[in-house]
Design a protein around this motif. Structure first.
Motif, PDB file in Angstrom:
ATOM      1  N   THR A 181       2.215  -9.103   7.038  1.00 10.73           N
ATOM      2  CA  THR A 181       3.404  -8.812   6.227  1.00 10.73           C
ATOM      3  C   THR A 181       3.662  -7.311   6.166  1.00 10.73           C
ATOM      4  O   THR A 181       4.812  -6.857   6.301  1.00 10.73           O
ATOM      5  N   ALA A 182       2.613  -6.526   5.961  1.00  8.63           N
ATOM      6  CA  ALA A 182       2.762  -5.073   5.918  1.00  8.63           C
ATOM      7  C   ALA A 182       3.311  -4.548   7.242  1.00  8.63           C
ATOM      8  O   ALA A 182       4.149  -3.628   7.260  1.00  8.63           O
ATOM      9  N   ASP A 183       2.873  -5.128   8.343  1.00  3.06           N
ATOM     10  CA  ASP A 183       3.360  -4.706   9.664  1.00  3.06           C
ATOM     11  C   ASP A 183       4.831  -5.047   9.839  1.00  3.06           C
ATOM     12  O   ASP A 183       5.611  -4.228  10.351  1.00  3.06           O
ATOM     13  N   VAL A 184       5.222  -6.241   9.417  1.00  2.00           N
ATOM     14  CA  VAL A 184       6.632  -6.642   9.501  1.00  2.00           C
ATOM     15  C   VAL A 184       7.496  -5.695   8.682  1.00  2.00           C
ATOM     16  O   VAL A 184       8.567  -5.255   9.127  1.00  2.00           O
ATOM     17  N   LEU A 223      -1.860  -7.167  -0.121  1.00  3.68           N
ATOM     18  CA  LEU A 223      -0.655  -6.503   0.376  1.00  3.68           C
ATOM     19  C   LEU A 223      -0.382  -5.227  -0.405  1.00  3.68           C
ATOM     20  O   LEU A 223      -0.025  -4.184   0.181  1.00  3.68           O
ATOM     21  N   LEU A 224      -0.568  -5.283  -1.720  1.00  2.00           N
ATOM     22  CA  LEU A 224      -0.374  -4.100  -2.549  1.00  2.00           C
ATOM     23  C   LEU A 224      -1.363  -3.007  -2.153  1.00  2.00           C
ATOM     24  O   LEU A 224      -0.997  -1.830  -2.021  1.00  2.00           O
ATOM     25  N   ALA A 257      -2.676  -2.613   0.718  1.00  4.17           N
ATOM     26  CA  ALA A 257      -2.355  -2.140   2.065  1.00  4.17           C
ATOM     27  C   ALA A 257      -1.091  -1.296   2.098  1.00  4.17           C
ATOM     28  O   ALA A 257      -0.659  -0.856   3.170  1.00  4.17           O
ATOM     29  N   GLY A 258      -0.509  -1.050   0.926  1.00  5.96           N
ATOM     30  CA  GLY A 258       0.705  -0.240   0.867  1.00  5.96           C
ATOM     31  C   GLY A 258       1.968  -1.010   1.153  1.00  5.96           C
ATOM     32  O   GLY A 258       3.012  -0.416   1.451  1.00  5.96           O
ATOM     33  N   GLY A 259       1.916  -2.345   1.074  1.00  7.94           N
ATOM     34  CA  GLY A 259       3.102  -3.161   1.318  1.00  7.94           C
ATOM     35  C   GLY A 259       4.104  -3.084   0.184  1.00  7.94           C
ATOM     36  O   GLY A 259       3.797  -2.611  -0.915  1.00  7.94           O
ATOM     37  N   ASP A 260       5.302  -3.574   0.444  1.00  7.96           N
ATOM     38  CA  ASP A 260       6.409  -3.523  -0.512  1.00  7.96           C
ATOM     39  C   ASP A 260       6.522  -4.867  -1.225  1.00  7.96           C
ATOM     40  O   ASP A 260       6.964  -5.860  -0.629  1.00  7.96           O
ATOM     41  N   LEU A 261       6.128  -4.932  -2.503  1.00  9.94           N
ATOM     42  CA  LEU A 261       6.212  -6.184  -3.246  1.00  9.94           C
ATOM     43  C   LEU A 261       7.637  -6.520  -3.655  1.00  9.94           C
ATOM     44  O   LEU A 261       7.923  -7.678  -3.990  1.00  9.94           O
ATOM     45  N   VAL A 262       8.536  -5.544  -3.622  1.00  6.29           N
ATOM     46  CA  VAL A 262       9.940  -5.810  -3.954  1.00  6.29           C
ATOM     47  C   VAL A 262      10.572  -6.721  -2.906  1.00  6.29           C
ATOM     48  O   VAL A 262      11.316  -7.657  -3.230  1.00  6.29           O
TER      49      VAL A 262
END
Length: 362
Positions: free
Chosen positions: A71-74, A97-98, A100-105
Motif C-alpha cells: 500500500t505504501a508503494d502504491v 502502514l502508519l 511505514a510512512g503511509g497516508d491513512l487519509v
C-alpha cells in the motif's frame, strides 16, 4: 469509478476484478507472479500491467504481512487516488502502514467475508461476493472520497457493507473464521492415520466439519500469523471446554451413580450451549435461522436427477429453502436433503412419492 488497479491476482483480487470488468470498469492487474496475472487477464479480469496514469481506486489483495509495504508503494508512486486492502486482518496492517510512512487519509482497510477452499485466479468468480458482508474499518482520518469509492466497489460486487472498528473486526474473525479453520484441520488430522475401515464410515457430519480443512496451509499460516492473540484466546477457552468434556465423559463410565450423573450433566451442558450458539448463526437472508423440516430423498448418481427433483418440488408449489447431498459410500446413489418450511413438508413428501421418489424417514 471508471478505472481500478488490483494488486494481487489470487482468489479475492481476481474475483473483484472480474466483478468490476463485468460492470464496465477498466481494471489493471499486478502481481509478483506474472503467470497469475496472465491467467487472470485471460479469464477477462482486466489488463495485465500497471496503469500509465493514476486510477480511481487501488485494491491491494495480498496477505496481511504485505499489505503495509504494498500500500505504501502504491501511494508513493501515485498509482491511485484512493487505496483499500482486502486482507482478513485489519488492525495490524493499518498500524504497520502508519509506521511505514503511509497516508491513512487516502487508505481504508476492508475485508470481504467470502472465500473458497481453493485459491488462485482459476478459483475466482465474479459472483463470489454476492450477498456477503464486506467489512469497512474507517477512522476519523479516512477521506470521504475513499469511503465512497469503497462503497461503490462493494455495490458493484453485490456485497453488503458493514462498518466496524479494526481491532473489533480482528476479534470477530478470530471467532467466526480463524479458529474454526484450525479446529476443522485438527479434526481432519485425526483421519490421517485412522484405520481404513473407520474412514469408510465417514458420513455427512464429518464432511461438514472438515470441509474447510482442505484450505491452503501456506495461506492460513500468513493469516494466523497476523492475528495470533485473539485466536489463541479463543482456543484457550475451547481447550477449557475440552477439558470439562473429557472429565464428563470419563465420569459417564464410572460405577458411581453420582459421578455418572455429573458426567451426564456436563455433556448435556456442552450440547445445550452448542444449540444456543448455533441458533444465533444468521439464516436465510440474514434472518434468524428458521426451524425447517428435512425431506430426505434417495437419488441416483445420474445426470438430470437433481433438476428433476427440483422441478417436481416446484410443480408441488413448494419452495426449497436449502439443500444438502449425502453421498452413499461405494454406491452410485445418495440422499438429497431438502429443507422446507414445516407446513410444506407433508405436501412435498406426498407429491414426491406420487412421482416415484423413494423417501427416507427422518
Amino acid at each position: 469509478m471508471r478505472t481500478a488497479l488490483v494488486v494481487g491476482t489470487g482468489l479475492i483480487g481476481t474475483s473483484a476484478a472480474l466483478a468490476l470488468t463485468g460492470r464496465g470498469v477498466r481494471v489493471h492487474l499486478s502481481d509478483l507472479d506474472p503467470e497469475r496475472v496472465r491467467t487472470a487477464a485471460a479469464l477477462g479480469a482486466g489488463t495485465a500491467g500497471e496503469p500509465d496514469v493514476s486510477v480511481d481506486l487501488a485494491i491491494v489483495a495480498v496477505p496481511p504481512a504485505h499489505v503495509a509495504p504494498v500500500t505504501a508503494d502504491v501511494q508513493r508512486r501515485g498509482l491511485a487516488r484512493a487505496c483499500i486492502d482486502v486482507a482478513s486482518v485489519k488492525g495490524g496492517p493499518r498500524r504497520e502502514l502508519l509506521e511505514a510512512g503511509g497516508d491513512l487519509v487516502g487508505y481504508l482497510g476492508t475485508h470481504p467475508m467470502s472465500g473458497r477452499e481453493q485459491n488462485g485466479p482459476l478459483a475466482a468468480t465474479a459472483d463470489l461476493f454476492e450477498g456477503r458482508p464486506w467489512v469497512l474499518t474507517p477512522t476519523t482520518e479516512t477521506d470521504t472520497e475513499v469511503l465512497n469509492l469503497a462503497l461503490e466497489l462493494i455495490a458493484l460486487c453485490g456485497a453488503v457493507p458493514v462498518v466496524m472498528d479494526a481491532d473489533a473486526h480482528d476479534r470477530a474473525v478470530a471467532l467466526v473464521s480463524h479458529t474454526p479453520q484450525l479446529l476443522s484441520s485438527m479434526i481432519a488430522a485425526r483421519l490421517e492415520a485412522a484405520d481404513e475401515t473407520a474412514v469408510r464410515l465417514c458420513g455427512q457430519g464429518i464432511r461438514d466439519v472438515t470441509r474447510i480443512a482442505a484450505s491452503d496451509p501456506a495461506m492460513w499460516v500468513e493469516i494466523l500469523a497476523a492475528n495470533p492473540g485473539p485466536v489463541a484466546d479463543i482456543l484457550a477457552d475451547v481447550a477449557g471446554d475440552l477439558d470439562e468434556a473429557v472429565r464428563a465423559l470419563r465420569a459417564l463410565g464410572s460405577a458411581d451413580e453420582e459421578k455418572r450423573g455429573g458426567g451426564v450433566a456436563g455433556i448435556e451442558s456442552v450440547l445445550r450451549r452448542g444449540n444456543a450458539g448455533r441458533a444465533r448463526v444468521p439464516g436465510k437472508h440474514g434472518q434468524a435461522p428458521a426451524a425447517y423440516r428435512t425431506v430426505a430423498v434417495l437419488i441416483s448418481d445420474r445426470p438430470g436427477e437433481l433438476a428433476r427433483i427440483f422441478a417436481d418440488a416446484g410443480a408441488a408449489g413448494v419452495n426449497i429453502e436449502d439443500v444438502r447431498i449425502e453421498h452413499a459410500t461405494g454406491q452410485q446413489a445418495g440422499h438429497v436433503q431438502l429443507m422446507v418450511e414445516p407446513g410444506a413438508a407433508s405436501a412435498l413428501e406426498a407429491a414426491l412419492r406420487d412421482r416415484g421418489w423413494s423417501l427416507r424417514q427422518q
